[in-house]
Design a protein around this motif. Structure first.
Motif, mmCIF file in Angstrom:
data_model
loop_
_atom_site.group_PDB
_atom_site.id
_atom_site.type_symbol
_atom_site.label_atom_id
_atom_site.label_comp_id
_atom_site.label_asym_id
_atom_site.label_seq_id
_atom_site.Cartn_x
_atom_site.Cartn_y
_atom_site.Cartn_z
ATOM 1 N N ARG A 83 0.818 -1.210 0.000
ATOM 2 C CA ARG A 83 0.000 0.000 0.000
ATOM 3 C C ARG A 83 0.854 1.262 0.000
ATOM 4 N NH1 ARG A 83 -5.533 -0.758 1.198
ATOM 5 N NH2 ARG A 83 -6.004 -2.980 1.225
ATOM 6 N N THR A 88 -5.147 3.345 -3.306
ATOM 7 C CA THR A 88 -5.961 2.544 -2.381
ATOM 8 C C THR A 88 -7.017 1.703 -3.098
ATOM 9 O OG1 THR A 88 -5.654 4.380 -0.898
ATOM 10 C CG2 THR A 88 -7.243 2.744 -0.198
ATOM 11 N N ASP A 89 -7.681 2.273 -4.147
ATOM 12 C CA ASP A 89 -8.766 1.502 -4.785
ATOM 13 C C ASP A 89 -8.226 0.205 -5.397
ATOM 14 O OD1 ASP A 89 -7.386 3.132 -6.686
ATOM 15 O OD2 ASP A 89 -8.949 2.770 -8.166
ATOM 16 N N ASP A 92 -7.195 -2.262 -2.482
ATOM 17 C CA ASP A 92 -8.379 -2.877 -1.858
ATOM 18 C C ASP A 92 -8.912 -4.023 -2.715
ATOM 19 O OD1 ASP A 92 -8.288 -1.220 0.268
ATOM 20 O OD2 ASP A 92 -9.870 0.143 -0.435
ATOM 21 N N GLN A 384 -0.939 2.067 9.738
ATOM 22 C CA GLN A 384 -1.231 3.191 8.835
ATOM 23 C C GLN A 384 -0.168 4.278 8.959
ATOM 24 O OE1 GLN A 384 -3.205 3.775 6.480
ATOM 25 N NE2 GLN A 384 -4.429 1.916 6.606
ATOM 26 N N ARG A 388 2.025 5.582 5.977
ATOM 27 C CA ARG A 388 2.088 6.976 5.533
ATOM 28 C C ARG A 388 3.545 7.441 5.480
ATOM 29 N NH1 ARG A 388 -2.527 10.120 5.660
ATOM 30 N NH2 ARG A 388 -4.246 8.755 5.151
ATOM 31 N N GLN A 391 5.223 6.050 2.525
ATOM 32 C CA GLN A 391 4.770 6.700 1.285
ATOM 33 C C GLN A 391 5.489 8.034 1.094
ATOM 34 O OE1 GLN A 391 0.577 6.563 2.115
ATOM 35 N NE2 GLN A 391 0.228 4.829 0.756
#
Ligand SMILES: Nc1ncnc2c1ncn2[C@@H]1O[C@H](COP(=O)(O)OP(=O)(O)OP(=O)(O)O)[C@@H](O)[C@H]1O
Length: 542
Positions: A83, A88-89, A92, A384, A388, A391
């Motif tokens: 991720r 995200t789409d 998922d 998360q 982050r 990322q």
């Protein structure tokens, strides 16, 4: 010739599936040079009227991977955990990939077991169930019983898998290279690197001796633990493609109603999951990195119930002491919202290039993390947060750190699982004592002695270097006719080296301690430690 034919056949299949699920649209939607995009219009089928797909881009990608078979499905599953790279789409949708693979014939499983163990199945086992217990993309599992009476399972690698994997990997590499050459977006996703990672993982999974060794190590780490049970490996019957281990009977961790029927303390179960994770990462530096729910069971029958049972140790992660150190400091700096420190730690650890502008990196971290800290601490997801951070760090050219990616992925799994079991789970409150204990151990007298010991072991080497330097200077001085007495005596040089080493050791301890002390409440025990660290610096300075 046959190989060439098989390769061409596979290429055609890949091509048709790409077209069928409109992945060519997805590819040509990526940012790319104009001349390359124009090439898309040379493809004849792109001129034909095509009705709009009702599926989202993620769903189309998932369906295409499912159509391409187990190796591509597994690739998609691994990709879904990245991720830090994917929108995200798409992540998922890829997480929904299921490798429902039909079992292979039991005769082939029996033949492989007999070939690998060089004995008849009837001679090895008192009973061997030809109906598989489970079947996945890489292996199939059969129940059996040894002549000595132990109930076991026999895991057998799918026959002929190696050549299929090699062929599919070659196509995956080619597709990734083409995508990277064509699009900056694909380059940002580091697709070739992701395929590299996957190639390593899948090849590791093909070696069951590796999985057996990981299981043995994890079992040893948690021997007599009330938290986790790992089934025993029967080494006499293990080969690269066959693994025989104790059969376990537990409730799948996702079967919440069965757990409730056994009056399981869900809060304790969730907290024990977090405790296992922190113990593996910080105490053992050896963690099960494939913690998807299918690999976790719960025993409600042991005296210390609920106890976790972990199987399938094919993928494990491990951190170096330096990584552990930086990770702990990062977590602490994060929870203090000291973004400057987080940025600096990333540069000091070499995770991002030394020439990175700290200010810019700090500002970028602040931008993504501040909204997270708006929530109450118990609702913050560690996974998360790390995600982050990765990322952002990626944008600043952070090198892929496979061990950290594994860790972050495992953390997300553990959190997801824990909150499913007990939605009120406060990860920070549960995990903090383990981090605190580890910090204290790192600063405790035992660790200090160890650090100094390591540094003292360096003294003869450093002294040797100092001696050669002194001799070199003396020779130079003699050659130039200068008096040699300006060179320091040997013993004093040695002493100053020891002093410097002590100072470095002492300061390292103290700085780590001070970070922890600001975060955790100061206890009497830790105040003594602080005093010790201060003394250490003083001794070092003298
Ligand atoms: N020791 C065991 N005792 C009882 N059942 C087991 C044991 N090991 C494996 N199984 C069963 O076999 C299934 C598949 O095992 P395992 O996860 O090791 O295989 P795999 O091929 O690596 O699967 P995947 O890669 O999908 O996780 C498990 O979900 C479980 O139902």
């Amino acid at each position: 010739m046959m190989k060439l034919f098989a390769a061409a056949h596979r290429l055609l299949r890949i091509f048709f599936i790409l077209i069928r699920y409109r992945l060519d649209d997805l590819i040509f939607d990526l940012p790319m040079p104009f001349w390359l995009r124009s090439m898309g219009y040379l493809l004849p089928w792109r001129w034909l009227p095509r009705h709009k797909s009702t599926h989202s881009r993620g769903a189309r990608l998932r369906l295409a991977l499912e159509g391409l078979g187990p190796i591509f499905i597994k690739f998609g599953q691994i990709l879904s955990t990245r991720r830090d790279l994917l929108p995200t789409d798409i992540a998922d949708e890829l997480a929904l990939l299921q490798d429902k693979v039909p079992p292979f014939e039991s005769e082939r499983a029996v033949a492989l077991v007999e070939q690998q163990l060089d004995a008849k199945v009837g001679d090895i086992f008192a009973w061997f169930d030809t109906k598989p217990l489970a079947s996945a993309s890489v292996a199939q599992v059969h129940a059996a019983r040894l002549h000595t009476g132990e109930e076991v399972v026999v895991k057998v690698i799918r026959p002929g898998l190696k050549s299929i994997i090699d062929q599919d990997l070659a196509w995956l590499y080619l597709l990734a290279r083409i995508a990277e050459a064509a699009s900056s977006e694909a380059r940002r996703l580091h697709l070739v690197e992701v395929v590299d990672d996957y190639a390593k993982t899948i090849h590791d999974e093909l070696d069951l001796l590796r999985e057996a060794a990981n299981s043995s190590q994890l079992r040893r780490n948690f021997e007599h633990s009330e938290l986790l049970y790992v089934p025993q490996v029967y080494w006499d019957y293990c080969r690269p493609q066959v693994l025989v281990m104790e059969r376990i009977y537990g409730i799948p961790v996702t079967d919440l109603s069965a757990l409730a029927a056994q009056n399981t303390d869900m809060r304790l179960l969730a907290e024990r999951g977090v405790e296992i994770f922190f113990t593996q990462v910080f105490r053992d530096s050896f963690f099960h990195a494939d913690m998807h729910p299918g690999n976790i069971f719960v025993s409600t029958q042991t005296p210390h119930a609920p106890q976790y049972i972990a199987i399938d140790c094919g993928i494990v992660g491990s951190l170096t002491p330096e990584d552990q150190d930086y990770l702990a400091r990062n977590l602490i700096a994060f929870f203090k919202r000291d973004y400057r420190k987080v940025a600096q730690l990333h540069i000091d650890s070499g995770w991002i290039p030394a020439e990175t502008k700290v200010n810019e990196f700090e500002a970028a971290i602040r931008t993504v993390c501040e909204p997270i800290f708006e929530k109450p601490l118990k609702d913050i997801s560690f996974g998360q947060l790390l995600l982050r951070l990765f990322q952002v760090a990626r944008r600043f050219n952070m090198e892929v750190q496979p061990q950290l990616v594994l860790l972050q992925k495992t953390l997300l799994n553990i959190e997801g699982l824990g909150r499913q079991l007990y939605p009120e789970l406060d990860l920070w409150r549960t995990g903090r004592p383990y981090l605190e204990r580890w910090m204290c151990e790192r600063m405790g007298p035992k660790h200090l002695v160890n650090t100094l010991q390591v540094q003292l072991e360096q003294v003869p080497r450093v002294a040797g270097m100092a001696r050669s330097l002194l001799e070199h200077l003396a020779r130079n001085a003699a050659e130039q006719g200068r008096p040699a007495h300006r060179v320091q005596p040997r013993s004093s040089a040695l002493l100053s080296w020891v002093g410097i080493l002590l100072l470095i050791g002492g300061s390292m301890q103290a700085s780590l301690y001070l970070e922890a002390a600001q975060l955790f409440s100061l206890t009497a025990w830790s105040s003594w430690l602080m005093l010790g660290a201060g003394l250490c610096i003083l001794v070092g300075r003298r």
